[in-house]
Write a protein that holds these residues in place. Sequence first.
Motif, short mmCIF file in Angstrom:
data_model
loop_
_atom_site.label_atom_id
_atom_site.label_comp_id
_atom_site.label_asym_id
_atom_site.label_seq_id
_atom_site.Cartn_x
_atom_site.Cartn_y
_atom_site.Cartn_z
N GLY A 167 0.77 -1.23 0.00
CA GLY A 167 0.00 0.00 0.00
C GLY A 167 0.80 1.27 0.00
O GLY A 167 0.34 2.30 -0.50
N ASN A 168 2.01 1.25 0.53
CA ASN A 168 2.81 2.49 0.62
C ASN A 168 4.28 2.13 0.72
O ASN A 168 4.98 2.50 1.65
CB ASN A 168 2.37 3.32 1.82
N SER A 169 4.78 1.42 -0.27
CA SER A 169 6.15 0.93 -0.21
C SER A 169 7.15 1.98 -0.68
O SER A 169 6.79 3.02 -1.23
CB SER A 169 6.30 -0.34 -1.07
N ALA A 170 8.41 1.70 -0.44
CA ALA A 170 9.53 2.52 -0.92
C ALA A 170 10.47 1.62 -1.71
O ALA A 170 10.54 0.41 -1.48
CB ALA A 170 10.27 3.16 0.25
N ASP A 348 1.55 4.19 15.03
CA ASP A 348 2.41 3.44 14.13
C ASP A 348 1.96 1.99 14.02
O ASP A 348 1.97 1.40 12.93
CB ASP A 348 3.86 3.50 14.62
N GLN A 349 1.53 1.41 15.12
CA GLN A 349 1.06 0.02 15.11
C GLN A 349 -0.20 -0.14 14.25
O GLN A 349 -0.49 -1.24 13.76
CB GLN A 349 0.78 -0.45 16.54
N HIS A 350 -0.92 0.96 14.07
CA HIS A 350 -2.14 0.93 13.24
C HIS A 350 -1.89 1.52 11.84
O HIS A 350 -2.84 1.83 11.12
CB HIS A 350 -3.26 1.71 13.94
N ASP A 351 -0.60 1.65 11.47
CA ASP A 351 -0.22 2.15 10.14
C ASP A 351 -0.80 3.53 9.85
O ASP A 351 -1.24 3.83 8.74
CB ASP A 351 -0.65 1.17 9.04
N ILE A 352 -0.82 4.39 10.86
CA ILE A 352 -1.34 5.74 10.72
C ILE A 352 -0.17 6.72 10.73
O ILE A 352 0.61 6.77 11.68
CB ILE A 352 -2.32 6.08 11.85
N HIS A 372 -7.58 9.10 8.08
CA HIS A 372 -6.99 8.33 9.18
C HIS A 372 -7.55 8.74 10.54
O HIS A 372 -7.24 8.11 11.56
CB HIS A 372 -5.48 8.51 9.21
N LEU A 373 -8.38 9.78 10.57
CA LEU A 373 -8.78 10.36 11.86
C LEU A 373 -9.58 9.38 12.71
O LEU A 373 -9.29 9.21 13.91
CB LEU A 373 -9.58 11.64 11.63
N GLU A 374 -10.58 8.74 12.14
CA GLU A 374 -11.44 7.87 12.94
C GLU A 374 -10.66 6.70 13.53
O GLU A 374 -10.82 6.33 14.70
CB GLU A 374 -12.62 7.38 12.11
N ALA A 375 -9.80 6.09 12.69
CA ALA A 375 -9.00 4.97 13.18
C ALA A 375 -8.03 5.42 14.27
O ALA A 375 -7.81 4.72 15.27
CB ALA A 375 -8.23 4.33 12.03
N ALA A 376 -7.45 6.61 14.10
CA ALA A 376 -6.52 7.14 15.10
C ALA A 376 -7.24 7.44 16.41
O ALA A 376 -6.75 7.13 17.51
CB ALA A 376 -5.84 8.40 14.57
#
Length: 477
Positions: A167-170, A348-352, A372-376
Motif C-alpha cells: 500500500g505504501n512501499s519505498a 504506528d502500530q495501526h499504520d497511521i 486516518h482520523l477515525e482509526a486514530a
Amino acid sequence: MKKIVVKFGGSNLRQPQDIDRVINVVQTYNRPLVLVVSAFYGITNALIACVQSAKEGAGTKAALADSRDYTQTLRALKKEILEANIADPKHRAETEKALGLRLDQLERYLTGIHCIGDVPTFVNDAILSYGERLSSLLLTEVLLSRGIKAREALPEDIGLITDGVFGNSACDFTASTASVAQALNGDEIIVVPGFYGVDRDGKTTLFGRGGSDYSAASIARCIGAESLDVWKDVDGFLSADPGSVGAPRSIAQLNYLEAAELSYFGAKILHPRTVEPLFDQDIPIRILNITKPERGLQPYTVINAERTVTRDVVKSVSATDDVAILKLHGPGVGFKPGILAQVTNTLDQHDINIKSVLTAQTAINILLARDHLEAAYAAVAEHHVGGVVEVSKDDQVAIVAVVGDGVLHASGVGNGSDNSNGKGSAIASRALSAALAGGARVNLAAAGASEVAAYMLVHQEDKKLALQLVHAEFFGA
C-alpha cells in the motif's frame, strides 16, 4: 548518453485521442527514453470502488456480476482506444488479445475476493496495479504501430524491488539499481507501468496513491538519468492554485525541498515523495505542459538542488483540506515524559502516519490525513494513555502554507521590504496577520518544522479565503 525518464500521468490519458499527444511528445525527443505511465484517468478510483464492492458483497451473485461488468467495461474502453490509435487490423487484434489476457487476470483476482470474503493486502495491491499494466501494454503497441521502436518492461521483470510494505512501499535501491539499469539499457523507447514495484518474493506492492511519480523518480535514480520530465496539463508550479486566485505567477525554478513541501501542503503537480530518490543525485525534475506543444521541450518549472532566496522570499502559497486534528487533553500532557511516545507508537502500530505535532502544556495536537482520523481516534481512546483526560477530534480544518527558501529566517515586514537581514518568523507572521485581518478563522499556526515552509490551520470553509488573503499579501493579487 544518459537517458531521460519521461512520466505521463492520468491527466494526460483521459480520452482515446490523448494517445496522439503522448506519441507527438515522444517523437519530439527523438532519442531513446524510458516512459513511465499511469492508469487512464479514473481507472484506479474505479478499481478501488470495485474492490470495495466485491468485498462488501462477497459471495453474492450481484456483486460478482458487478465485477464482471466492470472488466467488460474496461475491455470496451481499451477496444475503443485501440480502434482510435492502431490502424492495422491484425496488430489491433493481437493487442486486444494481449490486453484481454491481463483483464482475465484482473477478473480472476476479483472473483477470488468473492470466494474468500476478504481482500488480503497483497491482493489489493495486485488489483490496483492493473490500470498501469493496461496503459503500458497499450502505449507500447501504439508506439510500435507508428513505426517507433519500443518495448514494455514490467517492474517485476526489471527488478524494481521495494521494502515490501503493501500500500505504501519505498524502493530498495540497493537491491534495484543494478538490475534496473541493466534491464532499461537499449536504444529504444522502453515503457514501464508506474505505481508499483515488487517485494523480494515477487509480490506487487504499491508506492501509494499518486505513486507513479515516485516510480519514475526511482527509475531515474537507478539508471542515473539526465532528467525526470513530468508532463502535466498545467504550466508547472504556480504561486497558487489557479482555481483559487485570479492570476498566479509561474515559478521557473524550485529546489528539492521547496517542491517537496509544496506537494506535501496541497500542490497537485507532484507526489510529495517524488524528490526523495533524486534529492542527493543531482537529477533535475522538469515540469512540462502537454497541452502547449508550441513550447517543445522547454519546461515551465525546473526542480533541482539550487538554493535561491528570492526578493520576496515566498515562492508559492498552497492549501489542502486533507488534514484533521487529533487532540489529547490533560493538565500536564505537554510536560509529562512519554505521553507523545506512547501515542505515536500506538498510531504506528495501526499504520497511521502523523503529518505534524504541535504541543502545549494542556494539549497535544496531532495532525493526520483526514481519512486516518477515525482509526486514530479509536486507537488512542482505547489505549488509555496516562495523563490524557480527554481525546477529541476535528476534521473541519484545512492547511494554508507559505513556501520558499528563506521563510524561516527572513525578516521582511511588508511588500517590497528588504528581506536580507535579521532572523525570526516574520514571513509566517505576515501570512498569519493577512489571514486574520481578512476574516479567516485560524486555529493554529506553526513555523520552524521546515526551513522552507510555514503553515496555519484554518476552518475548512475558510481555506480559499485564507489562500487568497495570503497570496495577495506576498504577490499583490
